[in-house]
Design an enzyme around this catalytic site. Structure first.
Site, PDB file in Angstrom:
ATOM      1  N   CYS A   2       0.822  -1.215   0.000  1.00 12.92           N
ATOM      2  CA  CYS A   2       0.000   0.000   0.000  1.00 12.92           C
ATOM      3  C   CYS A   2       0.852   1.260   0.000  1.00 12.92           C
ATOM      4  O   CYS A   2       1.942   1.299   0.574  1.00 12.92           O
ATOM      5  CB  CYS A   2      -0.873   0.041   1.240  1.00 12.92           C
ATOM      6  SG  CYS A   2      -1.996  -1.347   1.349  1.00 12.92           S
ATOM      7  N   TRP A  74      -2.788  -2.865  -1.534  1.00 14.94           N
ATOM      8  CA  TRP A  74      -2.322  -4.246  -1.726  1.00 14.94           C
ATOM      9  C   TRP A  74      -3.117  -5.067  -0.707  1.00 14.94           C
ATOM     10  O   TRP A  74      -2.937  -4.918   0.498  1.00 14.94           O
ATOM     11  CB  TRP A  74      -0.822  -4.319  -1.459  1.00 14.94           C
ATOM     12  CG  TRP A  74      -0.191  -5.644  -1.752  1.00 14.94           C
ATOM     13  CD1 TRP A  74       0.233  -6.102  -2.964  1.00 14.94           C
ATOM     14  CD2 TRP A  74       0.132  -6.672  -0.794  1.00 14.94           C
ATOM     15  NE1 TRP A  74       0.794  -7.349  -2.823  1.00 14.94           N
ATOM     16  CE2 TRP A  74       0.734  -7.728  -1.511  1.00 14.94           C
ATOM     17  CE3 TRP A  74      -0.047  -6.812   0.576  1.00 14.94           C
ATOM     18  CZ2 TRP A  74       1.175  -8.891  -0.898  1.00 14.94           C
ATOM     19  CZ3 TRP A  74       0.397  -7.981   1.190  1.00 14.94           C
ATOM     20  CH2 TRP A  74       0.990  -9.000   0.450  1.00 14.94           C
ATOM     21  N   GLY A 100      -1.051  -0.596   6.586  1.00 11.96           N
ATOM     22  CA  GLY A 100      -0.804  -1.381   7.800  1.00 11.96           C
ATOM     23  C   GLY A 100      -1.955  -2.332   8.067  1.00 11.96           C
ATOM     24  O   GLY A 100      -2.781  -2.590   7.183  1.00 11.96           O
ATOM     25  N   GLU A 482      18.052 -18.460  -4.430  1.00 12.19           N
ATOM     26  CA  GLU A 482      17.753 -17.133  -4.979  1.00 12.19           C
ATOM     27  C   GLU A 482      17.345 -17.255  -6.460  1.00 12.19           C
ATOM     28  O   GLU A 482      16.409 -16.592  -6.914  1.00 12.19           O
ATOM     29  CB  GLU A 482      18.988 -16.229  -4.807  1.00 12.19           C
ATOM     30  CG  GLU A 482      18.905 -14.854  -5.449  1.00 12.19           C
ATOM     31  CD  GLU A 482      17.746 -13.983  -4.941  1.00 12.19           C
ATOM     32  OE1 GLU A 482      17.090 -14.336  -3.958  1.00 12.19           O
ATOM     33  OE2 GLU A 482      17.481 -12.950  -5.586  1.00 12.19           O
ATOM     34  N   GLU A 489       9.006 -15.910  -9.000  1.00 12.70           N
ATOM     35  CA  GLU A 489       8.237 -14.682  -8.756  1.00 12.70           C
ATOM     36  C   GLU A 489       7.941 -13.901 -10.029  1.00 12.70           C
ATOM     37  O   GLU A 489       6.897 -13.257 -10.123  1.00 12.70           O
ATOM     38  CB  GLU A 489       8.871 -13.796  -7.681  1.00 12.70           C
ATOM     39  CG  GLU A 489      10.177 -13.160  -8.042  1.00 12.70           C
ATOM     40  CD  GLU A 489      10.776 -12.354  -6.895  1.00 12.70           C
ATOM     41  OE1 GLU A 489      10.031 -11.776  -6.109  1.00 12.70           O
ATOM     42  OE2 GLU A 489      12.017 -12.311  -6.816  1.00 12.70           O
ATOM     43  N   HIS A 505      17.881 -38.111  -1.962  1.00 18.03           N
ATOM     44  CA  HIS A 505      17.043 -38.381  -0.794  1.00 18.03           C
ATOM     45  C   HIS A 505      15.573 -38.035  -1.048  1.00 18.03           C
ATOM     46  O   HIS A 505      14.802 -37.897  -0.097  1.00 18.03           O
ATOM     47  CB  HIS A 505      17.572 -37.621   0.427  1.00 18.03           C
ATOM     48  CG  HIS A 505      18.971 -38.009   0.788  1.00 18.03           C
ATOM     49  ND1 HIS A 505      19.290 -39.235   1.309  1.00 18.03           N
ATOM     50  CD2 HIS A 505      20.138 -37.350   0.637  1.00 18.03           C
ATOM     51  CE1 HIS A 505      20.596 -39.316   1.499  1.00 18.03           C
ATOM     52  NE2 HIS A 505      21.134 -38.180   1.090  1.00 18.03           N
TER      53      HIS A 505
END
Ligand code: F6R
Length: 608
Positions: A2, A74, A100, A482, A489, A505
């Site tokens: 936001c 957001w 917030g 990373e 993303e 594994h």
């Protein structure tokens, strides 16, 4: 995440508020809105989607106003929609924008509903408008109403509010969510991000937690948490001179990838001298404090956490210090035991990540030697609240996916590790070796960026798949993580990273022609073991894309083997990051995603 902008001016503010919203688009958002005071009414426009849609509404409706508030949202509480977009209002009288989270919103909402207030959104923010209205109805001024509301609100907030009965001034409040004032020529502004108002002023006043301010076109007053009027320092920053345009690049992310040689130079500038690290580069007294350190605790989120994972390895090898590393969002909840002489390190590009800030504030109550931050934004809360700071000086990073911020964090962390080693009188020869390598790092990054053409050849094969696996070992495992984060993303391809030895594994079961495997194979004492792990992939018909030191012997028939430039082993994580950034970018470009503002994501994550 936001963004808030508000202004009281002697001229029309609609256009400059929308321009401010455009400047905050990089933070990530799903809707935008504005409320403009027009003497007898308040124009209220909201749009789901891009700020451009709101701007189009403004162009057709042409509202005129000298006082207004605007917001990019957001979603946290309630889906992205026009009705959930800010500003929220109470009875067409009080309009607010909020960043917030209000943690006790259910109980406050219930009380307001009992008092007859009707809610039209699913947000936690709307109740702030009703709460303010309930206090204004009792004859309070907006300042008094804000203080009364603050007594009830729990959580993090930056708020800006206007009401129909006052077309001269607006009121803002801050608690654990960034908010600052800007002193312009024709107006006083408030914003959650200096970039939003950097075109209009170089003079900023950073509000502190608990502050409430009243803003009119010519003046402002700030009151602290005890309602005492206070003076806060005016900071001069020329934000308009900081490059915030794409130049000839298609995306900010692309520009930021290619800016890395210069960004790293800026991180190193003034911090290394002769063949050693300079003293006190984290602030006066830092070298003395570092001499006492016996243990390190790192906290960070996302990409910054990956930088921390590389640093944990360097700390052990170069500064001979044990290091514990935690997700900032988890750290406070595991009852961390703090050994004597432990140093807290926080890493953050924005310096406003709520989880990292909360971890720092929690740690300050514990018995740490001190707190040290590696941060890119000098005006951020993290920078201001840490005992010692090293700014990475990467310049503004606008692309949501972190690139130059990560590699400069790594360079900054290496400076920290060298400072700790020097304060502890350890490994002088190794320090000199690394300093010499750091000086040539920008050149090696340039050589690595020149691999673009080869990477372009690989991109279509990855772009056509839905999954990818990244492999690395030791210090390259965080780089593989990373790489996977970057790919997922911005291209929305599902990607995971494993230490290559772990493959057998479990994850080996995933290997088939639809699972490209991207591996990092630098020259190291475990290079042969890594090659054996990759042979296991080959033997099962997997496709391998290997970024490797030329000395690594491996015959890749299905996939590609790309030789990487040489550099000192300790700095290779920085170099091996670059092709993974380029690969993710080129793959996302082929898939046509919104690279600079990927869906659902935000640049500066100011909620916990
Ligand atoms: C990924 C990315 C995020 C951030 C994370 C922490 O590309 O950028 O994972 O690294 O949100 O942000 P900062 O570093 O601002 O604390």
């Amino acid at each position: 995440m936001c963004g808030i902008i508000a202004a009281a001016s002697t001229r029309n503010v609609g256009k400059l508020l929308v321009q401010g919203l455009h400047k905050m688009e990089y933070r990530g958002y799903d809707s935008a809105g504005i409320a403009l005071h027009q003497e007898n009414s308040i124009a209220h426009l909201r749009a789901l989607g891009k700020v451009q849609l709101l701007e189009d509404m403004m162009i057709s409706e042409k509202p005129k106003s000298k006082l207004g508030i605007a917001h990019t949202r957001w979603a946290t509480h309630g889906e992205p929609s026009e009705v959930n977009a800010h500003p929220h209002k109470s009875k067409d009288k009080v309009y607010i924008v909020h960043n917030g989270i209000i943690e006790n919103y259910i109980e406050l909402k219930e009380a307001l509903v009992k008092d007859g207030y009707e809610f039209s959104s699913q947000t936690d923010s709307e109740l702030i408008a009703h709460l303010l209205d309930s206090f204004l109805e009792k004859g309070n001024s907006m300042i008094d109403a804000m203080y009364l509301a603050k007594e009830k609100l729990e959580g993090a907030y930056a708020i800006a509010a206007i009401d129909i009965d006052n077309n001269n001034s607006l009121v803002v409040a801050r608690n654990k969510s960034p908010l600052l004032l800007g002193i312009g020529t024709d107006e006083i502004l408030a914003a959650s991000d200096p970039l939003a108002i950097g075109q209009l002023t170089n003079e900023f006043v950073f509000l502190e937690d608990g502050d409430v301010a009243e803003i009119s076109a010519e003046s402002y007053k700030i009151f602290d948490e005890n309602k005492k009027e206070v003076e806060r320092e005016i900071t001069n920053i020329d934000i308009s001179s900081q490059a915030t345009s794409k130049g000839d690049y298609k995306h900010f992310m692309e520009k930021e990838i290619y800016e890395q040689p210069e960004a790293i130079l800026n991180t190193l500038d003034g911090r290394v001298g002769g063949d050693d690290i300079l003293d006190n580069i984290f602030g006066l007294g830092s070298s003395e404090l570092f001499a006492k350190a016996k243990r390190i605790q790192i906290v960070a989120c996302g990409t910054s956490l990956h930088a921390g994972r590389v640093a944990a390895n360097w700390l052990s090898s170069i500064a001979e210090l044990p290091c514990q590393i935690d997700y900032a969002s988890e750290y406070r909840y595991r009852n961390p035991h703090v050994d004597e002489n432990s140093l807290l390190i926080t890493i953050s590009q924005s310096g406003e990540t709520a989880d990292t800030l909360a971890a720092l504030r929690y740690a300050k109550e514990k018995d740490y030697l001190g707190s040290v931050s590696i941060c890119n934004v000098p005006t951020s809360s993290l920078a201001r609240e840490s005992d010692f700071v090293l700014f990475t000086n990467a310049g503004p990073e606008i692309g949501v996916a972190s690139t130059k911020a990560f590699t400069t964090q790594l360079a900054g962390l290496m400076l920290l590790v060298l400072s700790l080693a020097k304060s502890r009188n350890l490994n002088p020869k190794l320090r000199t070796r690394i300093i010499t390598a750091l000086r040539t790092l920008p050149e090696v990054i340039n050589e690595t960026l020149a691999l673009k053409e080869k990477i372009l050849d690989l991109a279509p094969a990855i772009a056509s798949k839905d999954n990818a696996l990244f492999l690395g070992r030791g210090i390259f495992y965080p780089i593989a993580k990373e790489g996977a984060l970057k790919l997922k993303e911005i291209s929305y391809i599902h990607a995971e990273a494993y230490p290559a030895g772990e493959l057998k594994h479990g994850p080996l079961a995933l290997i088939d022609e639809d699972m490209p495997v991207i591996a990092l194979a630098p020259e190291s004492e475990i290079a042969e073991k890594l090659v054996s792990n990759l042979e296991e992939v080959k033997a099962r018909g997997g496709t391998l894309y290997v970024f490797a030191d030329p000395s690594v012997k491996m015959d890749v028939k299905n996939g590609a083997f790309i030789s990487m430039p040489k550099c000192d082993f300790f700095l290779t994580p920085i170099i091996y990051t670059i092709p993974l950034q380029i690969l993710s970018y080129e793959v996302a470009l082929l898939r046509g995603t919104d690279i600079d503002q990927p869906r659902n994501l935000a640049k500066s994550v100011t909620v916990e």
